[in-house]
Write an enzyme that holds these catalytic residues in place. Structure first.
Site, PDB file in Angstrom:
ATOM      1  N   SER A 126       0.893  -1.031  -0.025  1.00  0.00           N
ATOM      2  CA  SER A 126      -0.002   0.003  -0.004  1.00  0.00           C
ATOM      3  C   SER A 126       0.907   1.280   0.002  1.00  0.00           C
ATOM      4  O   SER A 126       1.939   1.328   0.322  1.00  0.00           O
ATOM      5  CB  SER A 126      -0.941   0.034   1.129  1.00  0.00           C
ATOM      6  OG  SER A 126      -0.231   0.129   2.509  1.00  0.00           O
ATOM      7  N   GLY A 127       0.316   2.320  -0.488  1.00  0.00           N
ATOM      8  CA  GLY A 127       0.826   3.834  -0.395  1.00  0.00           C
ATOM      9  C   GLY A 127       1.963   3.902  -1.299  1.00  0.00           C
ATOM     10  O   GLY A 127       2.557   4.663  -1.362  1.00  0.00           O
ATOM     11  N   LEU A 129       4.662   2.645  -2.930  1.00  0.00           N
ATOM     12  CA  LEU A 129       6.048   2.492  -2.557  1.00  0.00           C
ATOM     13  C   LEU A 129       7.100   1.774  -3.340  1.00  0.00           C
ATOM     14  O   LEU A 129       6.567   0.653  -3.704  1.00  0.00           O
ATOM     15  CB  LEU A 129       6.313   1.938  -0.747  1.00  0.00           C
ATOM     16  CG  LEU A 129       5.769   2.770   0.167  1.00  0.00           C
ATOM     17  CD1 LEU A 129       5.942   1.956   1.479  1.00  0.00           C
ATOM     18  CD2 LEU A 129       6.253   4.158   0.344  1.00  0.00           C
ATOM     19  N   LYS A 143       7.924   7.156  -2.564  1.00  0.00           N
ATOM     20  CA  LYS A 143       6.409   7.317  -2.104  1.00  0.00           C
ATOM     21  C   LYS A 143       5.715   8.053  -3.288  1.00  0.00           C
ATOM     22  O   LYS A 143       5.891   9.063  -3.429  1.00  0.00           O
ATOM     23  CB  LYS A 143       6.296   7.822  -0.802  1.00  0.00           C
ATOM     24  CG  LYS A 143       4.826   7.589  -0.603  1.00  0.00           C
ATOM     25  CD  LYS A 143       4.303   8.138   0.905  1.00  0.00           C
ATOM     26  CE  LYS A 143       3.028   8.088   1.306  1.00  0.00           C
ATOM     27  NZ  LYS A 143       2.661   8.508   2.584  1.00  0.00           N
ATOM     28  N   ASP A 240      -2.227  11.189  11.442  1.00  0.00           N
ATOM     29  CA  ASP A 240      -2.491  10.140  10.596  1.00  0.00           C
ATOM     30  C   ASP A 240      -1.721   8.983  10.959  1.00  0.00           C
ATOM     31  O   ASP A 240      -1.200   8.316   9.904  1.00  0.00           O
ATOM     32  CB  ASP A 240      -2.142  10.978   9.170  1.00  0.00           C
ATOM     33  CG  ASP A 240      -2.725  10.123   7.974  1.00  0.00           C
ATOM     34  OD1 ASP A 240      -3.789   9.435   8.327  1.00  0.00           O
ATOM     35  OD2 ASP A 240      -2.266   9.891   7.133  1.00  0.00           O
TER      36      ASP A 240
END
Length: 413
Positions: A126-127, A129, A143, A240
Protein backbone atom coordinates in the site's frame (compact mmCIF):
# COMPACT_ATOMS: atom_id res chain seq x y z
CA UNK A 1 22.20 40.64 -25.92
CA UNK A 2 23.17 42.48 -22.76
CA UNK A 3 20.26 44.79 -21.87
CA UNK A 4 22.50 47.14 -19.82
CA UNK A 5 24.17 48.78 -22.86
CA UNK A 6 20.99 50.12 -24.55
CA UNK A 7 19.71 51.49 -21.24
CA UNK A 8 23.01 53.23 -20.56
CA UNK A 9 23.16 54.66 -24.06
CA UNK A 10 19.55 55.85 -23.90
CA UNK A 11 20.15 57.50 -20.56
CA UNK A 12 23.27 59.23 -21.91
CA UNK A 13 21.46 60.54 -25.00
CA UNK A 14 18.58 61.92 -22.95
CA UNK A 15 20.94 63.57 -20.46
CA UNK A 16 23.04 65.12 -23.23
CA UNK A 17 20.01 66.44 -25.07
CA UNK A 18 18.59 67.99 -21.94
CA UNK A 19 21.92 69.56 -21.01
CA UNK A 20 22.42 71.02 -24.47
CA UNK A 21 18.90 72.39 -24.53
CA UNK A 22 19.51 74.34 -21.34
CA UNK A 23 22.76 75.98 -22.52
CA UNK A 24 22.53 79.76 -23.27
CA UNK A 25 22.16 80.82 -26.91
CA UNK A 26 24.94 83.41 -26.55
CA UNK A 27 28.39 81.86 -26.19
CA UNK A 28 31.17 84.33 -25.46
CA UNK A 29 34.79 83.55 -26.16
CA UNK A 30 37.44 84.46 -23.61
CA UNK A 31 38.49 87.36 -25.88
CA UNK A 32 35.07 88.96 -26.16
CA UNK A 33 33.41 91.25 -23.69
CA UNK A 34 30.25 90.27 -21.74
CA UNK A 35 26.98 90.67 -23.60
CA UNK A 36 25.15 93.99 -23.34
CA UNK A 37 22.40 94.34 -20.65
CA UNK A 38 19.60 94.07 -23.20
CA UNK A 39 20.90 90.68 -24.33
CA UNK A 40 21.33 89.47 -20.74
CA UNK A 41 17.63 90.21 -20.11
CA UNK A 42 16.76 88.32 -23.28
CA UNK A 43 18.82 85.28 -22.17
CA UNK A 44 17.15 85.22 -18.77
CA UNK A 45 13.70 85.22 -20.33
CA UNK A 46 14.83 82.57 -22.81
CA UNK A 47 16.13 80.25 -20.02
CA UNK A 48 12.93 80.71 -18.05
CA UNK A 49 10.95 79.80 -21.15
CA UNK A 50 13.11 76.70 -21.67
CA UNK A 51 12.50 75.60 -18.06
CA UNK A 52 8.78 75.53 -18.72
CA UNK A 53 9.14 73.87 -22.11
CA UNK A 54 11.47 71.11 -20.84
CA UNK A 55 9.32 69.98 -17.88
CA UNK A 56 7.09 67.72 -19.98
CA UNK A 57 9.95 66.05 -21.94
CA UNK A 58 11.83 65.36 -18.71
CA UNK A 59 8.79 63.73 -17.15
CA UNK A 60 8.09 61.65 -20.26
CA UNK A 61 11.71 60.55 -20.54
CA UNK A 62 11.78 59.53 -16.87
CA UNK A 63 8.55 57.53 -17.19
CA UNK A 64 9.83 55.82 -20.35
CA UNK A 65 13.09 54.89 -18.65
CA UNK A 66 11.24 53.50 -15.62
CA UNK A 67 8.97 51.41 -17.88
CA UNK A 68 11.96 50.01 -19.74
CA UNK A 69 13.76 49.08 -16.52
CA UNK A 70 10.61 47.45 -15.08
CA UNK A 71 10.01 45.45 -18.27
CA UNK A 72 13.57 44.14 -18.31
CA UNK A 73 13.38 43.12 -14.62
CA UNK A 74 10.09 41.29 -15.17
CA UNK A 75 11.49 39.54 -18.23
CA UNK A 76 14.60 38.44 -16.34
CA UNK A 77 12.50 37.09 -13.45
CA UNK A 78 10.19 35.16 -15.79
CA UNK A 79 13.17 33.71 -17.66
CA UNK A 80 14.75 32.58 -14.40
CA UNK A 81 11.55 30.88 -13.17
CA UNK A 82 11.10 29.16 -16.52
CA UNK A 83 14.65 27.87 -16.32
CA UNK A 84 14.05 26.50 -12.82
CA UNK A 85 10.83 24.77 -13.91
CA UNK A 86 12.58 23.16 -16.84
CA UNK A 87 15.25 21.86 -14.46
CA UNK A 88 12.60 19.95 -12.49
CA UNK A 89 11.46 18.08 -15.59
CA UNK A 90 14.73 17.27 -17.38
CA UNK A 91 17.87 15.57 -16.20
CA UNK A 92 21.19 17.29 -16.60
CA UNK A 93 24.09 15.42 -18.20
CA UNK A 94 25.80 14.98 -14.84
CA UNK A 95 22.77 13.09 -13.47
CA UNK A 96 23.06 14.85 -10.11
CA UNK A 97 20.29 16.06 -7.83
CA UNK A 98 19.57 19.73 -8.46
CA UNK A 99 17.33 22.36 -7.02
CA UNK A 100 16.49 23.03 -3.38
CA UNK A 101 13.45 23.40 -1.19
CA UNK A 102 15.08 24.75 1.91
CA UNK A 103 17.97 22.35 2.32
CA UNK A 104 16.17 19.45 0.66
CA UNK A 105 17.24 18.40 -2.85
CA UNK A 106 14.76 18.25 -5.70
CA UNK A 107 15.37 15.15 -7.84
CA UNK A 108 14.83 15.14 -11.59
CA UNK A 109 11.94 12.93 -12.67
CA UNK A 110 14.04 11.25 -15.34
CA UNK A 111 16.64 10.30 -12.76
CA UNK A 112 13.96 9.02 -10.38
CA UNK A 113 12.27 7.01 -13.11
CA UNK A 114 15.56 5.38 -14.14
CA UNK A 115 16.57 4.62 -10.54
CA UNK A 116 13.25 2.91 -9.83
CA UNK A 117 13.27 0.95 -13.12
CA UNK A 118 10.13 2.72 -14.35
CA UNK A 119 8.57 2.32 -10.86
CA UNK A 120 8.38 -1.44 -11.25
CA UNK A 121 9.86 -2.71 -7.99
CA UNK A 122 7.29 -2.50 -5.22
CA UNK A 123 8.18 -2.30 -1.55
CA UNK A 124 4.95 -2.77 0.36
CA UNK A 125 1.39 -3.46 -0.71
CA UNK A 126 0.00 0.00 0.00
CA UNK A 127 0.99 3.61 -0.32
CA UNK A 128 2.63 3.29 -3.74
CA UNK A 129 6.09 2.56 -2.34
CA UNK A 130 8.91 1.72 -4.75
CA UNK A 131 12.59 0.91 -4.44
CA UNK A 132 15.04 3.15 -6.25
CA UNK A 133 18.71 2.36 -6.86
CA UNK A 134 20.80 5.46 -7.51
CA UNK A 135 24.44 5.73 -8.53
CA UNK A 136 27.20 5.06 -6.00
CA UNK A 137 25.17 2.24 -4.46
CA UNK A 138 22.53 4.47 -2.84
CA UNK A 139 19.13 2.81 -2.37
CA UNK A 140 16.04 4.78 -1.38
CA UNK A 141 12.32 4.32 -0.89
CA UNK A 142 10.05 6.32 -3.20
CA UNK A 143 6.50 7.15 -2.22
CA UNK A 144 4.22 8.15 -5.07
CA UNK A 145 1.36 10.54 -4.30
CA UNK A 146 -1.40 10.80 -6.88
CA UNK A 147 -3.96 13.56 -7.15
CA UNK A 148 -4.15 17.13 -8.41
CA UNK A 149 -6.46 18.47 -5.72
CA UNK A 150 -5.34 21.34 -3.56
CA UNK A 151 -5.38 19.29 -0.35
CA UNK A 152 -2.87 16.84 -1.79
CA UNK A 153 -0.55 19.73 -2.58
CA UNK A 154 -0.89 21.04 0.98
CA UNK A 155 -0.13 17.63 2.45
CA UNK A 156 2.89 17.23 0.18
CA UNK A 157 4.26 20.64 1.16
CA UNK A 158 3.49 20.02 4.83
CA UNK A 159 5.42 16.74 4.91
CA UNK A 160 8.42 18.29 3.18
CA UNK A 161 8.45 21.28 5.52
CA UNK A 162 8.27 19.14 8.67
CA UNK A 163 10.66 16.37 7.68
CA UNK A 164 13.26 18.88 6.53
CA UNK A 165 13.59 20.20 10.11
CA UNK A 166 12.74 17.17 12.30
CA UNK A 167 15.62 14.88 13.19
CA UNK A 168 15.03 11.80 15.36
CA UNK A 169 16.07 8.12 15.09
CA UNK A 170 12.43 7.05 14.90
CA UNK A 171 11.24 9.68 12.41
CA UNK A 172 11.79 8.96 8.70
CA UNK A 173 14.49 10.96 6.92
CA UNK A 174 13.56 12.61 3.65
CA UNK A 175 16.24 12.29 0.96
CA UNK A 176 14.51 14.47 -1.62
CA UNK A 177 11.34 15.12 -3.57
CA UNK A 178 10.07 15.41 -7.13
CA UNK A 179 7.07 16.94 -8.90
CA UNK A 180 6.18 15.79 -12.39
CA UNK A 181 2.96 16.32 -14.38
CA UNK A 182 0.77 16.67 -11.31
CA UNK A 183 2.28 13.63 -9.57
CA UNK A 184 4.38 14.11 -6.46
CA UNK A 185 7.11 11.87 -5.12
CA UNK A 186 8.74 11.72 -1.71
CA UNK A 187 12.11 9.98 -1.53
CA UNK A 188 12.80 8.43 1.88
CA UNK A 189 15.79 6.64 3.30
CA UNK A 190 15.60 2.94 2.45
CA UNK A 191 13.45 0.77 4.75
CA UNK A 192 14.05 -2.82 3.72
CA UNK A 193 11.14 -4.41 5.58
CA UNK A 194 8.50 -2.05 4.23
CA UNK A 195 5.55 -1.10 6.42
CA UNK A 196 4.15 -2.66 9.56
CA UNK A 197 0.89 -3.09 7.70
CA UNK A 198 2.64 -5.24 5.09
CA UNK A 199 4.36 -7.34 7.73
CA UNK A 200 1.20 -7.96 9.74
CA UNK A 201 -1.45 -8.22 7.05
CA UNK A 202 0.54 -9.08 3.93
CA UNK A 203 1.48 -12.53 2.61
CA UNK A 204 3.73 -13.36 5.59
CA UNK A 205 0.88 -12.66 8.07
CA UNK A 206 3.31 -11.54 10.79
CA UNK A 207 5.52 -14.63 10.71
CA UNK A 208 8.68 -12.49 10.81
CA UNK A 209 7.50 -10.62 13.91
CA UNK A 210 8.24 -12.39 17.18
CA UNK A 211 6.86 -11.17 20.50
CA UNK A 212 10.05 -9.26 21.31
CA UNK A 213 10.23 -7.74 17.83
CA UNK A 214 6.64 -6.55 18.17
CA UNK A 215 7.41 -4.98 21.53
CA UNK A 216 10.46 -3.29 20.01
CA UNK A 217 8.25 -1.88 17.25
CA UNK A 218 5.83 -0.57 19.88
CA UNK A 219 8.66 1.03 21.88
CA UNK A 220 10.25 2.65 18.82
CA UNK A 221 6.89 4.06 17.73
CA UNK A 222 6.27 5.40 21.24
CA UNK A 223 9.70 7.05 21.21
CA UNK A 224 8.93 8.84 17.96
CA UNK A 225 5.55 10.07 19.22
CA UNK A 226 7.00 11.15 22.56
CA UNK A 227 9.56 13.24 20.70
CA UNK A 228 6.81 14.95 18.69
CA UNK A 229 4.65 15.58 21.76
CA UNK A 230 7.25 16.43 24.40
CA UNK A 231 10.39 17.70 22.66
CA UNK A 232 9.07 19.79 19.77
CA UNK A 233 8.15 23.41 20.35
CA UNK A 234 5.28 23.73 19.74
CA UNK A 235 4.26 20.07 20.13
CA UNK A 236 3.46 18.30 16.87
CA UNK A 237 0.37 16.13 16.46
CA UNK A 238 0.88 13.48 13.79
CA UNK A 239 -2.82 13.19 13.03
CA UNK A 240 -2.52 10.25 10.61
CA UNK A 241 -0.77 7.47 12.52
CA UNK A 242 -1.51 3.96 11.23
CA UNK A 243 0.33 0.70 10.61
CA UNK A 244 1.18 1.77 7.05
CA UNK A 245 2.84 4.91 8.49
CA UNK A 246 5.34 2.76 10.41
CA UNK A 247 8.30 1.86 8.21
CA UNK A 248 10.75 -0.88 9.19
CA UNK A 249 14.42 -1.20 8.25
CA UNK A 250 16.40 -4.43 7.95
CA UNK A 251 16.67 -4.70 11.76
CA UNK A 252 12.99 -3.82 12.30
CA UNK A 253 13.86 -0.39 13.63
CA UNK A 254 10.87 1.93 13.30
CA UNK A 255 10.68 5.16 11.33
CA UNK A 256 7.37 7.04 11.47
CA UNK A 257 6.29 8.56 8.14
CA UNK A 258 3.20 10.20 6.57
CA UNK A 259 3.35 13.70 8.06
CA UNK A 260 1.06 15.27 5.49
CA UNK A 261 -1.69 15.93 8.05
CA UNK A 262 0.58 16.74 11.00
CA UNK A 263 -0.15 20.01 12.79
CA UNK A 264 1.33 22.03 15.59
CA UNK A 265 -0.70 21.74 18.78
CA UNK A 266 -3.30 24.50 18.92
CA UNK A 267 -3.03 25.43 15.24
CA UNK A 268 -5.16 22.76 13.56
CA UNK A 269 -7.86 23.85 11.15
CA UNK A 270 -11.10 22.33 9.92
CA UNK A 271 -9.56 21.19 6.65
CA UNK A 272 -7.03 19.07 8.51
CA UNK A 273 -9.59 17.71 10.92
CA UNK A 274 -11.94 16.59 8.17
CA UNK A 275 -9.21 14.49 6.57
CA UNK A 276 -7.31 13.53 9.71
CA UNK A 277 -6.66 9.87 10.35
CA UNK A 278 -7.43 6.60 8.60
CA UNK A 279 -10.45 4.37 9.11
CA UNK A 280 -10.19 2.55 12.42
CA UNK A 281 -7.50 4.82 13.88
CA UNK A 282 -9.49 8.02 14.39
CA UNK A 283 -10.23 8.91 18.01
CA UNK A 284 -13.92 9.33 18.96
CA UNK A 285 -13.53 13.03 19.82
CA UNK A 286 -12.21 13.74 16.32
CA UNK A 287 -15.30 12.16 14.81
CA UNK A 288 -17.72 13.85 17.19
CA UNK A 289 -16.50 17.43 17.49
CA UNK A 290 -13.27 17.67 15.49
CA UNK A 291 -11.06 17.86 18.58
CA UNK A 292 -7.47 16.94 17.69
CA UNK A 293 -4.83 16.74 20.42
CA UNK A 294 -1.82 14.65 21.41
CA UNK A 295 -4.30 12.21 22.95
CA UNK A 296 -5.65 11.56 19.44
CA UNK A 297 -2.23 10.16 18.52
CA UNK A 298 -2.31 8.08 21.71
CA UNK A 299 -5.58 6.52 20.56
CA UNK A 300 -4.11 5.62 17.17
CA UNK A 301 -1.08 4.13 18.92
CA UNK A 302 -3.41 1.99 21.04
CA UNK A 303 -5.02 0.63 17.87
CA UNK A 304 -1.57 -0.27 16.50
CA UNK A 305 -0.74 -1.99 19.79
CA UNK A 306 -3.90 -4.07 19.42
CA UNK A 307 -2.85 -4.95 15.87
CA UNK A 308 0.51 -6.16 17.18
CA UNK A 309 -1.22 -8.25 19.85
CA UNK A 310 -4.09 -9.70 17.83
CA UNK A 311 -2.73 -9.74 14.30
CA UNK A 312 -6.06 -8.32 13.11
CA UNK A 313 -6.74 -5.31 10.90
CA UNK A 314 -8.12 -2.18 12.58
CA UNK A 315 -11.41 -2.67 10.74
CA UNK A 316 -12.63 -6.01 9.41
CA UNK A 317 -15.76 -7.14 7.64
CA UNK A 318 -16.94 -10.50 9.00
CA UNK A 319 -19.79 -10.26 6.51
CA UNK A 320 -20.28 -7.96 3.50
CA UNK A 321 -22.93 -6.01 5.40
CA UNK A 322 -20.98 -5.70 8.68
CA UNK A 323 -17.92 -3.70 9.68
CA UNK A 324 -16.20 -4.49 12.98
CA UNK A 325 -13.56 -2.39 14.71
CA UNK A 326 -10.67 -4.08 16.49
CA UNK A 327 -11.32 -1.77 19.45
CA UNK A 328 -14.94 -2.80 19.94
CA UNK A 329 -14.02 -6.46 19.41
CA UNK A 330 -10.92 -6.67 21.62
CA UNK A 331 -11.44 -4.28 24.55
CA UNK A 332 -14.20 -6.31 26.28
CA UNK A 333 -11.91 -9.35 26.25
CA UNK A 334 -8.69 -7.63 27.35
CA UNK A 335 -9.71 -7.60 31.01
CA UNK A 336 -10.27 -11.37 31.10
CA UNK A 337 -6.95 -12.87 32.18
CA UNK A 338 -8.02 -16.38 31.16
CA UNK A 339 -9.54 -15.37 27.82
CA UNK A 340 -6.71 -13.07 26.77
CA UNK A 341 -4.22 -15.71 25.47
CA UNK A 342 -6.84 -17.20 23.15
CA UNK A 343 -7.36 -13.93 21.23
CA UNK A 344 -3.66 -13.25 20.70
CA UNK A 345 -2.17 -13.63 17.23
CA UNK A 346 -1.48 -17.38 16.75
CA UNK A 347 2.02 -16.53 15.49
CA UNK A 348 3.08 -15.32 18.96
CA UNK A 349 0.63 -17.23 21.15
CA UNK A 350 2.27 -18.77 24.23
CA UNK A 351 5.64 -17.17 23.43
CA UNK A 352 5.55 -14.55 26.19
CA UNK A 353 5.03 -14.43 29.92
CA UNK A 354 1.38 -14.02 30.85
CA UNK A 355 2.11 -11.03 33.09
CA UNK A 356 3.81 -9.24 30.21
CA UNK A 357 0.89 -10.00 27.91
CA UNK A 358 -1.55 -8.65 30.50
CA UNK A 359 0.49 -5.49 30.94
CA UNK A 360 0.56 -4.75 27.21
CA UNK A 361 -3.16 -5.46 27.00
CA UNK A 362 -3.79 -3.02 29.84
CA UNK A 363 -1.73 -0.31 28.13
CA UNK A 364 -3.62 -0.82 24.88
CA UNK A 365 -6.96 -0.65 26.69
CA UNK A 366 -5.97 2.64 28.32
CA UNK A 367 -4.81 4.17 25.05
CA UNK A 368 -8.14 3.51 23.31
CA UNK A 369 -10.33 4.84 26.12
CA UNK A 370 -13.27 6.84 24.68
CA UNK A 371 -12.51 9.82 26.94
CA UNK A 372 -9.23 11.56 26.04
CA UNK A 373 -8.59 12.44 29.67
CA UNK A 374 -8.41 8.75 30.59
CA UNK A 375 -5.65 8.06 28.09
CA UNK A 376 -2.03 8.20 29.28
CA UNK A 377 0.70 10.43 27.91
CA UNK A 378 3.11 8.91 25.43
CA UNK A 379 5.88 9.35 28.01
CA UNK A 380 3.99 7.08 30.42
CA UNK A 381 3.32 4.54 27.68
CA UNK A 382 6.97 4.47 26.69
CA UNK A 383 8.21 3.99 30.24
CA UNK A 384 5.80 1.10 30.73
CA UNK A 385 6.81 -0.69 27.52
CA UNK A 386 10.60 -0.38 27.71
CA UNK A 387 11.00 -3.04 30.47
CA UNK A 388 9.30 -5.57 28.18
CA UNK A 389 12.01 -5.30 25.51
CA UNK A 390 15.34 -7.13 25.86
CA UNK A 391 18.50 -5.06 26.20
CA UNK A 392 19.85 -6.30 22.86
CA UNK A 393 16.77 -4.84 21.15
CA UNK A 394 17.03 -1.46 22.86
CA UNK A 395 14.97 -2.21 25.96
CA UNK A 396 15.94 -2.51 29.59
CA UNK A 397 15.61 -5.04 32.36
CA UNK A 398 15.29 -2.31 34.99
CA UNK A 399 12.13 -2.77 37.09
CA UNK A 400 9.76 0.16 36.62
CA UNK A 401 6.37 1.07 37.97
CA UNK A 402 3.52 -0.05 35.71
CA UNK A 403 1.44 2.49 33.87
CA UNK A 404 -0.91 4.33 36.20
CA UNK A 405 -4.48 3.32 35.48
CA UNK A 406 -6.98 6.03 34.74
CA UNK A 407 -9.71 3.42 34.55
CA UNK A 408 -9.13 0.76 37.21
CA UNK A 409 -11.67 -1.65 35.78
CA UNK A 410 -9.93 -2.05 32.44
CA UNK A 411 -6.39 -2.26 33.81
CA UNK A 412 -5.16 -5.80 34.34
CA UNK A 413 -1.52 -6.21 35.39
Amino acid sequence: MNPTLPIWALFLLISTALTNARDPIYVASPLTSPPPPEMQITLKHHNHHLDKVLVLPIILASVALAIILLSICCGWTFQRKSHQNSDSEDIRPSGKMVGKKGLLPMIHYTLLEAASNQFSEFSGVSGYLYKAHFDEGITALVKKLNGRKQEYEREFENEIDLLSIICHPNIISLVGYCVHAGTRFLVYEMMENGTLETQLHGPSRGSALSWHIRMKIAVDTAKGLEFLHEHCNPPIIHGDLKSSSILLDSEFNVKISDFGLAVAAGSQNKANLQRSGALGYVAPECLLNGELTEKSDVYAFGVILLELLMGRKPVEKPTPSQCQSIVTWAVPQLADRLQLPSIVDPVIRNTMELKHLCQVAAIAALCVQPEPGYRPLMTDVLHSLIPLVPIELGGTTRVMEPLACANKESCVI
